[in-house]
Design an enzyme around this catalytic site. Sequence first.
Site, PDB file in Angstrom:
ATOM      1  N   ASP A   1      -5.793   2.587  -3.593  1.00 29.44           N
ATOM      2  CA  ASP A   1      -6.810   2.261  -3.010  1.00 29.44           C
ATOM      3  C   ASP A   1      -7.535   3.738  -2.486  1.00 29.44           C
ATOM      4  O   ASP A   1      -9.436   4.162  -1.654  1.00 29.44           O
ATOM      5  CB  ASP A   1      -7.739   0.853  -2.150  1.00 29.44           C
ATOM      6  CG  ASP A   1      -6.552   0.913  -1.272  1.00 29.44           C
ATOM      7  OD1 ASP A   1      -5.156   1.664  -0.911  1.00 29.44           O
ATOM      8  OD2 ASP A   1      -6.064   0.369  -0.319  1.00 29.44           O
TER       9      ASP A   1
ATOM     10  N   ASP B   1      -0.923   1.560  -3.824  1.00 25.66           N
ATOM     11  CA  ASP B   1      -2.082   0.342  -4.889  1.00 25.66           C
ATOM     12  C   ASP B   1      -3.325   1.095  -4.954  1.00 25.66           C
ATOM     13  O   ASP B   1      -4.520   0.002  -5.333  1.00 25.66           O
ATOM     14  CB  ASP B   1      -1.826  -0.508  -3.275  1.00 25.66           C
ATOM     15  CG  ASP B   1      -3.169  -0.728  -2.223  1.00 25.66           C
ATOM     16  OD1 ASP B   1      -2.787   0.015  -1.903  1.00 25.66           O
ATOM     17  OD2 ASP B   1      -3.780  -1.337  -2.102  1.00 25.66           O
TER      18      ASP B   1
ATOM     19  N   ASP C   1      -2.539   6.837  -2.678  1.00 25.59           N
ATOM     20  CA  ASP C   1      -0.837   5.789  -2.770  1.00 25.59           C
ATOM     21  C   ASP C   1      -1.052   5.030  -3.481  1.00 25.59           C
ATOM     22  O   ASP C   1      -0.932   4.501  -4.757  1.00 25.59           O
ATOM     23  CB  ASP C   1      -1.828   5.544  -1.172  1.00 25.59           C
ATOM     24  CG  ASP C   1      -2.333   4.153  -1.059  1.00 25.59           C
ATOM     25  OD1 ASP C   1      -3.396   4.371  -2.437  1.00 25.59           O
ATOM     26  OD2 ASP C   1      -2.685   2.924  -0.390  1.00 25.59           O
TER      27      ASP C   1
ATOM     28  N   SER D   1       1.065  -1.458  -0.079  1.00 27.07           N
ATOM     29  CA  SER D   1       0.049  -0.030   0.261  1.00 27.07           C
ATOM     30  C   SER D   1       0.570   1.267  -0.044  1.00 27.07           C
ATOM     31  O   SER D   1       2.247   1.329  -1.219  1.00 27.07           O
ATOM     32  CB  SER D   1      -1.257   0.397   1.248  1.00 27.07           C
ATOM     33  OG  SER D   1      -1.603   0.991   0.812  1.00 27.07           O
TER      34      SER D   1
HETATM   35 MG    MG Z   1      -3.264   1.182   0.356  1.00 28.13          MG
END
Ligand code: MG
Length: 453
Positions: free
Chosen positions: A249, A247, A245, A102
């Site tokens: 999400d 990844d 960020d 992440s």
């Molecule tokens: Mg994330």
Amino acid sequence: MYMKSVRKKRLFGTNGIRGIPNADLSPVFAMEIGQSICSYFTVERIAIARDTRVTGSMIESAVASGIMSTGSSVIDLGILPTPALQYYCRTHGIYGVMITASHNPPQFNGIKCIDRDGTELSVDDEIGVEDIYYEKKAALSEWRTCGALKHDNTAADSYIEGILKKVDSASISKAAFRVAFDAGNGASYQTTPALLTALNIRLVSLNCNADGLFTSRESEPKPENLSSLIGLVKSGNFDLGIAHDGDADRAVFIDEKGEFIDGDKTLSLIVKYTAKRGDVVVTPISSSDCISDVCKEIGATLVRTKVGAPIVSRKMIEIKAKIGGEENGGVIYSGHQFCRDGAMTAALVLQLMALTKKSISDLIGELPKYSLTKRAVQISKPWSELLKSLETEFSGKEIDRMDGIKINEGSNWVLIRPSGTEPIVRLYAQGRDEKESSRLADLYQSKLEKIMK
Ligand code: MG
């Protein structure tokens, strides 16, 4: 009565397994986790994807090898945002594994499991996988029935199409917004620019190359890491700045004047213009009361949970909530999928800008005024001991024990909760403005430090 032996250390934290490859996250361990996942689920195939980290291919190959050794096939989707893998899992009805850390620094990586409905795996299932790992009960397949490695490069396109179908693409396209977008060298480097282009955005992209060292900026999209994006928005004639960020999400926004917008304000704005009277909204107790006030204003019901995106997602499914999210830029829109989704969040913000025909700073300016100060405080005592001292110290005050300890301070509050992964506590202080929230944070930080002495 059968009692399980004393539980070993949990492997899956709030957001999967995290570590530094070859230090505390070895390829052998990753392979054994792959074996344990498939021995637990015994399915024919599992999807796998990764973010842009340098060690992504290494950890992904190890997990994939473990999966195939138990007889399941692996569908490799390549580099993708976590929500794009989640969308693939739900639309194909299969489990998935995401290789990501992440927003953590580039040396970290991690393994996160995705359920067939696209949500993060439940704690019960994670413990089931961990039990197989610890008891070394992985069910290896005979050589002739080992799984195969397949590739599918359609996931990104169908994810983008999925988002386009859920927003008023025509109105957004008509507005022809000018947007500066910063992928931070992360997993969204292709998907979010493609989505924005499809929405007729006049786009200037920043850090949209897959650089697993995150040389351009740190992966956590907080103001101090977004100086290039903020500078770009200030210098140009932009309607909005967007950053994810690692990844993707989560999405955070910069207004047209170059001001960073706090995540709980974005969530409140999306609720204000997307939810209706009678809808249910879910957010953890760490989000400011801005969201409570907005829900009251529009006649929606707000449900608070413990901190953690998977907890919010599962609660949303359980009570059929429309929108959920966190104060860090993670928004969950049930019309799309029950998980945080940075690109979907960006599309929703563009939609409400297009429909209201107002600037993002005006829209934010119309929200109730709250400020949230967040701190990480190193602790030198176990949390259980600290909690007892805190409860004694604040026994005269109104306290909420849903997650850590939340102490009411008139119309404001302070939340102190332990980190699941590090020897720190997280301190959140809400005030009506920044001065008030930092004063409260200072006060409680010094109280904490005094208790630890
Ligand atoms: Mg994330």
